[in-house]
Design a protein around this motif. Structure first.
Motif, short mmCIF file in Angstrom:
data_model
loop_
_atom_site.label_atom_id
_atom_site.label_comp_id
_atom_site.label_asym_id
_atom_site.label_seq_id
_atom_site.Cartn_x
_atom_site.Cartn_y
_atom_site.Cartn_z
N GLY A 1 -11.35 53.28 68.04
CA GLY A 1 -10.06 53.92 67.87
C GLY A 1 -9.83 54.39 66.45
N LEU A 2 -10.32 53.62 65.49
CA LEU A 2 -10.19 54.01 64.08
C LEU A 2 -10.92 55.31 63.79
CD1 LEU A 2 -9.31 53.27 61.17
CD2 LEU A 2 -11.46 52.01 60.96
N ILE A 3 -12.12 55.43 64.32
CA ILE A 3 -12.90 56.66 64.12
C ILE A 3 -12.17 57.86 64.71
CG2 ILE A 3 -15.06 57.83 64.71
CD1 ILE A 3 -16.39 55.02 64.67
N TYR A 4 -11.66 57.70 65.93
CA TYR A 4 -10.90 58.77 66.58
C TYR A 4 -9.69 59.16 65.75
CZ TYR A 4 -7.71 60.98 69.93
OH TYR A 4 -6.83 61.83 70.53
N SER A 5 -8.93 58.16 65.29
CA SER A 5 -7.69 58.43 64.55
C SER A 5 -7.95 59.21 63.28
CB SER A 5 -6.99 57.10 64.20
OG SER A 5 -6.61 56.41 65.37
N VAL A 6 -8.99 58.83 62.55
CA VAL A 6 -9.31 59.53 61.30
C VAL A 6 -9.64 60.99 61.57
CG1 VAL A 6 -11.00 59.69 59.42
CG2 VAL A 6 -10.06 57.46 60.07
N ILE A 7 -10.44 61.23 62.59
CA ILE A 7 -10.85 62.61 62.90
C ILE A 7 -9.66 63.48 63.26
CG2 ILE A 7 -12.12 64.04 64.55
CD1 ILE A 7 -14.20 61.76 64.70
N PHE A 8 -8.78 62.96 64.14
CA PHE A 8 -7.72 63.83 64.68
C PHE A 8 -6.49 63.91 63.78
CE2 PHE A 8 -10.36 63.52 68.40
CZ PHE A 8 -10.27 64.80 68.92
N VAL A 9 -6.25 62.92 62.94
CA VAL A 9 -5.13 63.07 62.02
C VAL A 9 -5.49 64.09 60.95
CG1 VAL A 9 -5.67 61.28 60.28
CG2 VAL A 9 -3.28 61.79 60.87
N LYS A 10 -6.77 64.19 60.58
CA LYS A 10 -7.19 65.23 59.65
C LYS A 10 -7.02 66.61 60.27
CE LYS A 10 -10.53 62.70 56.78
NZ LYS A 10 -11.96 62.62 56.37
N ARG A 11 -7.36 66.74 61.54
CA ARG A 11 -7.20 68.03 62.22
C ARG A 11 -5.73 68.39 62.35
NH1 ARG A 11 -11.61 68.25 67.23
NH2 ARG A 11 -13.48 67.99 65.94
N LEU A 12 -4.90 67.40 62.67
CA LEU A 12 -3.46 67.65 62.79
C LEU A 12 -2.89 68.12 61.46
CD1 LEU A 12 -0.73 67.38 64.35
CD2 LEU A 12 -0.63 65.02 63.51
N TYR A 13 -3.31 67.49 60.39
CA TYR A 13 -2.78 67.86 59.08
C TYR A 13 -3.13 69.31 58.74
CZ TYR A 13 -1.78 67.85 54.11
OH TYR A 13 -1.29 68.17 52.87
N LYS A 14 -4.38 69.67 58.94
CA LYS A 14 -4.81 71.02 58.59
C LYS A 14 -4.15 72.08 59.48
CE LYS A 14 -9.33 69.74 56.70
NZ LYS A 14 -10.81 69.85 56.86
N LYS A 15 -3.97 71.77 60.75
CA LYS A 15 -3.47 72.76 61.69
C LYS A 15 -1.95 72.90 61.68
CE LYS A 15 -3.59 73.98 66.62
NZ LYS A 15 -4.05 73.57 67.98
#
Length: 453
Positions: free
Chosen positions: A428-442
């Motif tokens: 879950g940690l790996i998933y969270s890091v990936i998608f919060v970065k995408r959310l921030y950029k988008k």
């Protein structure tokens, strides 16, 4: 001229802790009365504790539907207030109450007709089936109090009012705690009701908390008002509520589904089931303050996302993670050093200690990555991306834990099962890091910064 909402002006750290501490305290009390219920039930015998543990996933599912819907209402109200769309905020609150009645009707019918069938699927003990099914039926038929109470609290929280919901929860919890020894064990000449007495005590507390919440909502002045007469359902409002609420509901109910499967895996040992139930009650003392922090952060994030204030949104997120990590670290130390004492609260037998001490020490390793995951799910919800929260929860609590628990059981037996929790949290940690970065950029980075602090 409309007065500026404090969620857009007050310094983030002071605002967040000011909003979060009532919810944190309230949820700690909620955790306390869940534990006290179990402590008194365990005084009867281990079979009674097992009966209550088997009902626990259904209780989690019920609360998940109530809280998930409430999160959707809360998020929509906060975003509409931030965007100065006050009429839509009122409509969101009004829809929440009607939906609460519909949800209750479904659970009440299921409780009346399917309670015994459910308990019988997990146990062939006549005592466990009889007491567990009665406990479950009372809980589900009286669930109206939970649905209305939670919705009322979420409406109040969305306006920045955290003390009033706390007062309601505290009152209900204290009443529950006071009634437990009288209704469960028969103190003071009351009839000794045993396991069903725990359900009755809880329902009475929830009823009083609901009444308090309704009084405070309708008799006090707030930024949001609820329409009582002339109400009509609007498809767009329901869709907007459940765009966030349905994933949040699924996210919370995933834990319930996970327990259905894990209880099934552990069905060969009633003691192991009791250990699992004890762990979930104990860990609530650690997780509930973080969930309370989540409740304080969600309206702040939602408001500032609606107001396009990137700086305050991200400050809230980062500050929340820091506080959550501190809470989880303290909890992990307690579980690592005092597992036998914690289990002793539930009148643990030698066999229960033999299974439970290593279980608590292993599972608590999931606490630190869970802190990051919970606060990341909050920013997903606050920005209207509830599906990201849902998939995160699936990985952390179902897709991860259940297959890993089955695999660990096959490889190394009962002791290895508990490693499924920290392993799933790493995923879950790996998933969270990936998608919060995408959310921030988008979505977050393009927001204009409107306020200087």
């Amino acid at each position: 001229m409309t007065e500026e909402n404090k969620m857009g002006t007050m310094p983030v750290g002071r605002l967040m802790m000011g909003m979060a501490w009532p919810a944190m305290l309230s949820m700690m009390i909620q955790a306390l009365y869940n534990v006290i219920d179990s402590i008194f039930v365990a005084m009867i015998d281990e079979a009674s504790l097992t009966a209550v543990t088997l009902v626990f996933p259904i209780q989690m599912l019920l609360v998940s539907v109530a809280v998930g819907t409430g999160v959707g209402v809360n998020s929509l109200i906060a975003r509409r207030l931030g965007a100065k769309r006050f009429e839509e905020a009122n409509k969101a609150a009004s829809h929440g109450f009607r939906i609460a009645f519909i949800n209750w009707a479904v659970f009440a019918i299921l409780g009346l007709f399917l309670s015994k069938m459910y308990i019988s699927a997990y146990s062939d003990s006549a005592y466990i089936v009889e007491n567990g099914s009665l406990f479950l039926m009372i809980t589900m038929v009286c669930s109206l109090f939970v649905f209305i109470q939670v919705n009322t609290e979420k409406v109040l929280q969305a306006t920045g009012s955290m003390l009033l919901p706390m007062a309601c929860s505290l009152t209900g919890a204290i009443i529950n705690i006071v009634l437990d020894p009288f209704l469960i064990l028969g103190f003071g000449g009351f009839p000794k009701l045993g396991v069903p007495g725990a359900a009755i005590a809880t329902s009475i507390g929830q009823f009083i908390a609901m009444c308090m919440g309704l009084y405070l909502l309708f008799k006090k002045k707030h930024q949001v008002s609820v329409q009582v007469k002339g109400f009509k359902f609007e498809k767009d409002i329901i869709k907007a509520i459940y765009n966030v609420g349905f994933p949040a509901m699924l996210m919370q109910s995933i834990g319930s589904v996970m327990l259905f499967f894990i209880n099934g895996l552990l069905a060969f040992s009633a003691t192991a089931v009791a250990v699992l139930g004890s762990y979930f009650r104990l860990q609530s003392f650690i997780f509930m303050p973080v969930f309370g922090l989540n409740q304080g952060a969600l309206p702040i994030m939602g408001y500032n996302y609606g107001a396009r204030n990137k700086e305050r949104l991200m400050k809230t997120y980062k500050f929340g993670i820091l506080v959550a990590l501190v809470i989880m670290f303290v909890g992990m130390v307690v579980f690592l050093t005092l597992p036998a004492q914690l289990l002793g609260l539930f009148s643990a037998s030698e066999q229960m200690l033999e299974i439970g001490v290593p279980a608590l020490r292993i599972i608590c390793l999931c606490f630190l990555p869970a802190a990051f995951g919970i606060l990341t799910s909050t920013i997903f919800q606050a920005t209207g991306n509830g599906m990201l929260s849902m998939w995160q929860a699936l990985i952390r609590q179902l897709i991860g834990i259940v297959p890993l628990a089955w695999l660990m059981l096959k490889i190394g037996g009962l002791t290895m099962v508990w490693w499924a929790w920290p392993m799933a949290e790493v995923l879950g940690l790996i998933y969270s890091v990936i998608f919060v970065k995408r959310l921030y950029k988008k979505e977050i980075e393009p927001l204009g910064r409107q306020y200087e602090e």
